[in-house]
Design a protein around this motif. Sequence first.
Motif, PDB file in Angstrom:
ATOM      1  N   GLY A 217       0.796  -1.228   0.000  1.00 32.33           N
ATOM      2  CA  GLY A 217       0.000   0.000   0.000  1.00 32.33           C
ATOM      3  C   GLY A 217       0.822   1.269   0.000  1.00 32.33           C
ATOM      4  N   ALA A 218       2.141   1.134  -0.027  1.00 27.54           N
ATOM      5  CA  ALA A 218       3.022   2.304   0.076  1.00 27.54           C
ATOM      6  C   ALA A 218       3.089   3.057  -1.246  1.00 27.54           C
ATOM      7  CB  ALA A 218       4.417   1.859   0.490  1.00 27.54           C
ATOM      8  N   ILE A 219       3.443   4.341  -1.152  1.00 28.57           N
ATOM      9  CA  ILE A 219       3.599   5.121  -2.371  1.00 28.57           C
ATOM     10  C   ILE A 219       4.869   4.668  -3.096  1.00 28.57           C
ATOM     11  CG2 ILE A 219       2.310   7.090  -1.468  1.00 28.57           C
ATOM     12  CD1 ILE A 219       4.929   8.530  -1.005  1.00 28.57           C
ATOM     13  N   PRO A 220       4.925   4.833  -4.407  1.00 30.59           N
ATOM     14  CA  PRO A 220       6.060   4.314  -5.185  1.00 30.59           C
ATOM     15  C   PRO A 220       7.430   4.811  -4.707  1.00 30.59           C
ATOM     16  CG  PRO A 220       4.279   4.932  -6.642  1.00 30.59           C
ATOM     17  CD  PRO A 220       3.875   5.370  -5.267  1.00 30.59           C
ATOM     18  N   LYS A 221       7.514   6.032  -4.231  1.00 28.07           N
ATOM     19  CA  LYS A 221       8.792   6.560  -3.742  1.00 28.07           C
ATOM     20  C   LYS A 221       9.283   5.768  -2.529  1.00 28.07           C
ATOM     21  CE  LYS A 221      10.900  10.964  -2.494  1.00 28.07           C
ATOM     22  NZ  LYS A 221      10.669  12.379  -2.266  1.00 28.07           N
ATOM     23  N   HIS A 222       8.370   5.416  -1.638  1.00 29.06           N
ATOM     24  CA  HIS A 222       8.748   4.631  -0.460  1.00 29.06           C
ATOM     25  C   HIS A 222       9.118   3.210  -0.858  1.00 29.06           C
ATOM     26  CE1 HIS A 222       6.455   7.412   2.561  1.00 29.06           C
ATOM     27  NE2 HIS A 222       7.417   8.023   1.908  1.00 29.06           N
ATOM     28  N   ARG A 223       8.397   2.658  -1.825  1.00 31.19           N
ATOM     29  CA  ARG A 223       8.705   1.326  -2.317  1.00 31.19           C
ATOM     30  C   ARG A 223      10.123   1.276  -2.886  1.00 31.19           C
ATOM     31  NH1 ARG A 223       3.841  -0.490  -5.910  1.00 31.19           N
ATOM     32  NH2 ARG A 223       2.707   0.289  -4.124  1.00 31.19           N
ATOM     33  N   ALA A 224      10.490   2.307  -3.647  1.00 30.89           N
ATOM     34  CA  ALA A 224      11.827   2.378  -4.235  1.00 30.89           C
ATOM     35  C   ALA A 224      12.896   2.533  -3.153  1.00 30.89           C
ATOM     36  CB  ALA A 224      11.894   3.529  -5.215  1.00 30.89           C
TER      37      ALA A 224
ATOM     38  N   VAL B 111      11.136   5.957   5.403  1.00 31.62           N
ATOM     39  CA  VAL B 111      10.277   4.768   5.495  1.00 31.62           C
ATOM     40  C   VAL B 111      10.257   4.200   6.913  1.00 31.62           C
ATOM     41  CG1 VAL B 111      10.487   4.148   3.057  1.00 31.62           C
ATOM     42  CG2 VAL B 111      12.159   3.279   4.690  1.00 31.62           C
ATOM     43  N   LYS B 112      10.351   5.057   7.914  1.00 32.98           N
ATOM     44  CA  LYS B 112      10.432   4.602   9.304  1.00 32.98           C
ATOM     45  C   LYS B 112       9.198   3.815   9.748  1.00 32.98           C
ATOM     46  CE  LYS B 112       8.971   9.049  11.187  1.00 32.98           C
ATOM     47  NZ  LYS B 112       9.066   9.919  10.038  1.00 32.98           N
ATOM     48  N   HIS B 113       8.064   4.006   9.072  1.00 29.14           N
ATOM     49  CA  HIS B 113       6.846   3.286   9.420  1.00 29.14           C
ATOM     50  C   HIS B 113       6.843   1.858   8.850  1.00 29.14           C
ATOM     51  CE1 HIS B 113       6.276   5.217   5.553  1.00 29.14           C
ATOM     52  NE2 HIS B 113       5.332   4.357   5.275  1.00 29.14           N
TER      53      HIS B 113
END
Length: 60
Positions: free
Chosen positions: A15-22, A51-53
């Motif tokens: 469910g993460a945004i693409p920037k966090h996924r990368a 991405v601390k969460h």
Amino acid sequence: MADKLKITLIKSTIGAIPKHRATVEALGLKKLHKTVEMPDNAAVRGMIAQVKHLVKVEEI
């Protein structure tokens, strides 16, 4: 500061945004509950802050 950090992916990136996924992939994490050791520097700390969460960090 410690010499190295142990970083574990504890939450899915589905469910993460693409920037966090990368960012998670750039840290070397591909699957849940997998752990990598990274040097403790400003670049790695910045990625962890983003991405601390999703990750758990331990100083070693």
